[in-house]
Design a protein around this motif. Structure first.
Motif, mmCIF file in Angstrom:
data_model
loop_
_atom_site.group_PDB
_atom_site.id
_atom_site.type_symbol
_atom_site.label_atom_id
_atom_site.label_comp_id
_atom_site.label_asym_id
_atom_site.label_seq_id
_atom_site.Cartn_x
_atom_site.Cartn_y
_atom_site.Cartn_z
ATOM 1 N N MET A 186 0.839 -1.193 0.000
ATOM 2 C CA MET A 186 0.000 0.000 0.000
ATOM 3 C C MET A 186 0.882 1.255 0.000
ATOM 4 O O MET A 186 0.663 2.183 -0.795
ATOM 5 C CB MET A 186 -0.864 -0.018 1.247
ATOM 6 C CG MET A 186 -2.038 0.904 1.197
ATOM 7 S SD MET A 186 -2.879 0.802 2.783
ATOM 8 C CE MET A 186 -4.425 1.490 2.355
ATOM 9 N N GLY A 187 1.901 1.241 0.857
ATOM 10 C CA GLY A 187 2.790 2.388 0.930
ATOM 11 C C GLY A 187 3.487 2.644 -0.388
ATOM 12 O O GLY A 187 3.596 3.794 -0.831
ATOM 13 N N ILE A 188 3.911 1.553 -1.054
ATOM 14 C CA ILE A 188 4.634 1.738 -2.314
ATOM 15 C C ILE A 188 3.718 2.329 -3.385
ATOM 16 O O ILE A 188 4.112 3.222 -4.129
ATOM 17 C CB ILE A 188 5.246 0.398 -2.770
ATOM 18 C CG1 ILE A 188 6.313 -0.038 -1.774
ATOM 19 C CG2 ILE A 188 5.871 0.535 -4.144
ATOM 20 C CD1 ILE A 188 6.738 -1.464 -1.945
ATOM 21 N N THR A 189 2.452 1.861 -3.430
ATOM 22 C CA THR A 189 1.538 2.448 -4.421
ATOM 23 C C THR A 189 1.282 3.911 -4.103
ATOM 24 O O THR A 189 1.174 4.736 -5.015
ATOM 25 C CB THR A 189 0.193 1.708 -4.458
ATOM 26 O OG1 THR A 189 -0.277 1.591 -3.120
ATOM 27 C CG2 THR A 189 0.314 0.366 -5.090
ATOM 28 N N VAL A 190 1.202 4.229 -2.811
ATOM 29 C CA VAL A 190 1.005 5.632 -2.451
ATOM 30 C C VAL A 190 2.210 6.454 -2.897
ATOM 31 O O VAL A 190 2.064 7.570 -3.399
ATOM 32 C CB VAL A 190 0.759 5.769 -0.933
ATOM 33 C CG1 VAL A 190 0.891 7.212 -0.501
ATOM 34 C CG2 VAL A 190 -0.598 5.245 -0.572
ATOM 35 N N ILE A 191 3.411 5.847 -2.767
ATOM 36 C CA ILE A 191 4.611 6.576 -3.190
ATOM 37 C C ILE A 191 4.549 6.882 -4.686
ATOM 38 O O ILE A 191 4.931 7.981 -5.121
ATOM 39 C CB ILE A 191 5.878 5.763 -2.830
ATOM 40 C CG1 ILE A 191 6.101 5.844 -1.315
ATOM 41 C CG2 ILE A 191 7.096 6.305 -3.542
ATOM 42 C CD1 ILE A 191 7.168 4.926 -0.823
ATOM 43 N N ILE A 238 4.835 -6.334 -7.758
ATOM 44 C CA ILE A 238 4.093 -5.573 -8.763
ATOM 45 C C ILE A 238 4.183 -4.084 -8.467
ATOM 46 O O ILE A 238 4.483 -3.270 -9.359
ATOM 47 C CB ILE A 238 2.615 -6.028 -8.797
ATOM 48 C CG1 ILE A 238 2.504 -7.398 -9.452
ATOM 49 C CG2 ILE A 238 1.759 -5.025 -9.543
ATOM 50 C CD1 ILE A 238 1.131 -7.987 -9.378
ATOM 51 N N SER A 239 3.962 -3.724 -7.205
ATOM 52 C CA SER A 239 3.963 -2.291 -6.904
ATOM 53 C C SER A 239 5.369 -1.714 -7.016
ATOM 54 O O SER A 239 5.541 -0.565 -7.444
ATOM 55 C CB SER A 239 3.383 -2.051 -5.507
ATOM 56 O OG SER A 239 3.958 -2.909 -4.578
ATOM 57 N N LEU A 240 6.391 -2.532 -6.697
ATOM 58 C CA LEU A 240 7.771 -2.045 -6.846
ATOM 59 C C LEU A 240 8.089 -1.771 -8.311
ATOM 60 O O LEU A 240 8.628 -0.709 -8.651
ATOM 61 C CB LEU A 240 8.751 -3.078 -6.284
ATOM 62 C CG LEU A 240 9.060 -2.971 -4.789
ATOM 63 C CD1 LEU A 240 9.914 -4.127 -4.356
ATOM 64 C CD2 LEU A 240 9.748 -1.649 -4.499
ATOM 65 N N ILE A 241 7.730 -2.734 -9.179
ATOM 66 C CA ILE A 241 8.009 -2.555 -10.605
ATOM 67 C C ILE A 241 7.242 -1.348 -11.129
ATOM 68 O O ILE A 241 7.766 -0.519 -11.896
ATOM 69 C CB ILE A 241 7.627 -3.839 -11.383
ATOM 70 C CG1 ILE A 241 8.594 -4.951 -11.019
ATOM 71 C CG2 ILE A 241 7.650 -3.593 -12.870
ATOM 72 C CD1 ILE A 241 8.143 -6.318 -11.451
ATOM 73 N N ASN A 242 5.991 -1.223 -10.668
ATOM 74 C CA ASN A 242 5.167 -0.099 -11.086
ATOM 75 C C ASN A 242 5.829 1.218 -10.687
ATOM 76 O O ASN A 242 5.875 2.171 -11.475
ATOM 77 C CB ASN A 242 3.789 -0.237 -10.459
ATOM 78 C CG ASN A 242 2.800 0.743 -11.025
ATOM 79 O OD1 ASN A 242 2.768 0.948 -12.230
ATOM 80 N ND2 ASN A 242 2.020 1.363 -10.161
ATOM 81 N N MET A 243 6.362 1.242 -9.462
ATOM 82 C CA MET A 243 7.013 2.462 -8.986
ATOM 83 C C MET A 243 8.242 2.771 -9.823
ATOM 84 O O MET A 243 8.481 3.915 -10.205
ATOM 85 C CB MET A 243 7.406 2.300 -7.522
ATOM 86 C CG MET A 243 8.033 3.522 -6.917
ATOM 87 S SD MET A 243 8.449 3.289 -5.199
ATOM 88 C CE MET A 243 9.890 2.298 -5.322
ATOM 89 N N LEU A 244 8.992 1.718 -10.157
ATOM 90 C CA LEU A 244 10.218 1.892 -10.948
ATOM 91 C C LEU A 244 9.888 2.491 -12.315
ATOM 92 O O LEU A 244 10.521 3.461 -12.766
ATOM 93 C CB LEU A 244 10.881 0.529 -11.119
ATOM 94 C CG LEU A 244 12.401 0.509 -11.126
ATOM 95 C CD1 LEU A 244 12.921 0.910 -9.770
ATOM 96 C CD2 LEU A 244 12.881 -0.871 -11.520
ATOM 97 N N ILE A 245 8.855 1.908 -12.962
ATOM 98 C CA ILE A 245 8.487 2.396 -14.299
ATOM 99 C C ILE A 245 8.011 3.845 -14.211
ATOM 100 O O ILE A 245 8.390 4.697 -15.032
ATOM 101 C CB ILE A 245 7.390 1.494 -14.911
ATOM 102 C CG1 ILE A 245 7.976 0.112 -15.187
ATOM 103 C CG2 ILE A 245 6.839 2.085 -16.179
ATOM 104 C CD1 ILE A 245 6.964 -0.930 -15.544
ATOM 105 N N THR A 246 7.207 4.128 -13.185
ATOM 106 C CA THR A 246 6.732 5.510 -13.011
ATOM 107 C C THR A 246 7.907 6.460 -12.869
ATOM 108 O O THR A 246 7.949 7.526 -13.493
ATOM 109 C CB THR A 246 5.850 5.605 -11.754
ATOM 110 O OG1 THR A 246 4.908 4.542 -11.766
ATOM 111 C CG2 THR A 246 5.125 6.923 -11.692
#
Lengths: 340, 180
Positions: free
Chosen positions: A160-165, A319-327
């Motif tokens: 949750m925290g990573i998606t918020v980031i 998933i959220s880590l990869i998403n954060m990286l791409i963002t």
């Protein structure tokens, strides 16, 4: 100024309680509709007085404390749950500024510049209510429920925290007001971050202890989990806290991903009309998400405990880590950080 | 082994495909099914206001019938008590006195007639055994009571009143009685 905030806080307090009250009614109605039933319809027209009847029932029941329970913690548990659930509503921006009697009133009790951090923090404290309640009951089922709840919350808070980031990275601010204003009109985050939205929704369900992640309650295996030993209004507090959290979570989902009080065609209005329409738009989104959460509850069966942990650690966090990286990469490209 | 019904499915433990492991298609499929149920008609009958019509074969609380002149049909022959598999029926007979012809149809009548509703299994064998068309099962429900003794129904509860006879016409068209 203080008076203004006090009035606003009281109104929001009342509204959260009112919505939580009718969420219990809606829950039963939605369950009934999804199962081809009628649902409560005896108390008042369409059963609209049912929450009052439920509340009266809760108050009139015997207030029972088990002999071997830790008395003070037992009483504190539901209090903490309710307190943390209500505390989150302080920083939610309900609408644009309202001008009344020549004064500009911000429809937000407190505009922290670290709003989203505050929410994550309060949500983490929320588990204490469940943990203390389960521990103080001195009952194996309660303790199981409490342990499950705490481990589940720790696991899902990460994703949750990573998606918020990712959202914070896109906006460049931790303030919920800024995050909302960045999604002007139809420029909602969900169109840029659909994956983050899905991860966030799943994590919210887990944080709320709602089905399919209601490991902490588990009527069928833990006979109620952490609130097995509770009765009367203490149980009512726990249940009520859950519905208030549901309301607040829906509000946060609406703000982070669905533009909060922004709605398409909002440039045609201004001033108080815009503020009121914005509040209405936000509440429509909130009610929709409350409905979605209930809809999910009455569709999906409960996860097994190991499946829950697998999903949290092995799927959602990567998933959220990869998403954060791409963002991050996309933002870096856009800002031309690779050009120099 | 050869399948008899052709309904058996072969179970396999092959690993899930990527789409299956995503879970989301299945979740959305499930949510679509429940969503469709939102608009389906419910089958609930709102009980106290609307009552469901009982089937003609429904066997509820008994009635002891009177004939067209208002006289009790029962002659206390005891066939119902013999037929009763739950031994719920008991009675004492008495002789009809002079001047009681308007009360009882034949020379013998039941001075006491009791059915224990807690024992009764509502099988309807008493009705079938009765040669005098005196006892019938009706579509009435036996109400709940607090005391066991209140479930032993005497003649005061079983015999129909002269003013409002219990309608058993539906019952007539269900069993063997009509063919005779």
């Amino acid at each position: 100024m203080i008076l203004e905030k006090l009035i606003l806080a009281t109104i929001i307090f009342g509204i959260s309680l009112f919505i939580a009250m009718y969420a219990t009614y809606l829950e039963r109605k939605v369950a009934a509709w999804l199962q081809d039933r009628v649902g409560p319809d005896r108390a008042g027209p369409y059963g609209l007085l049912q929450p009052l009847a439920d509340g009266a029932k809760m108050f009139l029941k015997e207030d029972f404390i088990p002999t071997n329970a830790d008395k003070w913690l037992f009483i504190m548990g539901p209090g903490i749950a309710m307190f943390t659930a209500l505390m989150t509503s302080a920083i939610i921006p309900w609408g644009t500024d309202l001008v009344l009697f020549g004064r500009t009133i911000a429809l937000q009790v407190a505009d922290f510049n670290i709003g989203i951090l505050y929410i994550m923090g309060v949500l983490s404290i929320g588990v204490y209510g469940i943990m203390i309640g389960g521990w103080a009951s001195n009952n194996k089922y309660s303790l199981f429920g409490a342990i499950r709840a705490s481990s589940q919350m720790i696991s899902y808070e990460l994703a949750m925290g990573i998606t918020v980031i990712t959202i914070v990275m896109m906006t460049g601010s931790l303030s919920l007001r800024d995050i909302t204003n960045a999604q002007h009109g139809m420029n909602w985050n969900v169109f840029y971050q659909p994956l983050a939205f899905i991860v966030f929704l799943i994590c919210s369900l887990a944080e709320l202890n709602r089905a399919p992640f209601d490991m902490a309650e588990c009527e069928s295996e833990l006979i109620g989990g952490y609130h097995t030993e509770y009765g009367s209004m203490k149980l009512g507090f726990y249940l009520f806290a859950e519905y208030i959290s549901m309301f607040i979570s829906s509000a946060i989902i609406s703000i982070l991903f669905f533009g909060g009080y922004n709605f398409p065609g909002m440039d045609a209005f201004s001033g108080n009309v815009l503020a009121i329409l914005g509040v209405a738009a936000l509440f429509m989104k909130i009610v929709f998400f409350i409905f979605v959460i209930m809809w999910i509850r009455w569709t999906l069966p409960r996860f097994r405990y190991d499946q829950l942990m697998h999903l949290g650690w092995k799927s959602l966090i990567p998933i959220s880590l990869i998403n954060m990286l791409i963002t991050g990469l996309v933002i870096a490209f856009k800002n031309g950080w690779f050009n120099s | 082994m050869q399948s008899l019904s052709n309904k058996s499915k072969v179970v396999s433990d092959k690993p899930m495909t990527f789409m299956e492991r995503l879970y989301l298609p299945a979740v959305f499929g499930g949510m679509w099914i429940t969503f469709k149920h939102l608009f389906k008609k419910h089958n609930t009958i709102k009980f106290p206001e609307k009552q469901r019509i009982f089937a003609p074969v429904y066997r509820g609380q008994h009635v002891l019938k009177r004939d067209e002149k208002g006289r009790e049909n029962c002659t206390a022959c005891g066939l119902c008590a013999v037929a009763c598999p739950a031994e719920a029926i008991t009675m004492t007979s008495a002789e009809r006195k002079k001047g009681e012809e308007h009360l009882y149809r034949e020379e013998k009548y039941a001075s006491m007639y009791e059915i224990n509703m807690l024992r009764c299994i509502f099988c309807g064998l008493c009705e079938e055994a009765c040669p005098k068309e005196a006892i019938f099962l009706t579509d009435r429900l036996v109400p709940t009571e607090f005391e066991r003794k209140d479930f032993i129904y005497g003649k005061d509860k079983l015999v129909e009143s002269k003013e409002n006879p219990i309608d058993i016409s539906l019952r007539q068209h269900t069993g063997k009685r009509t063919e005779k």
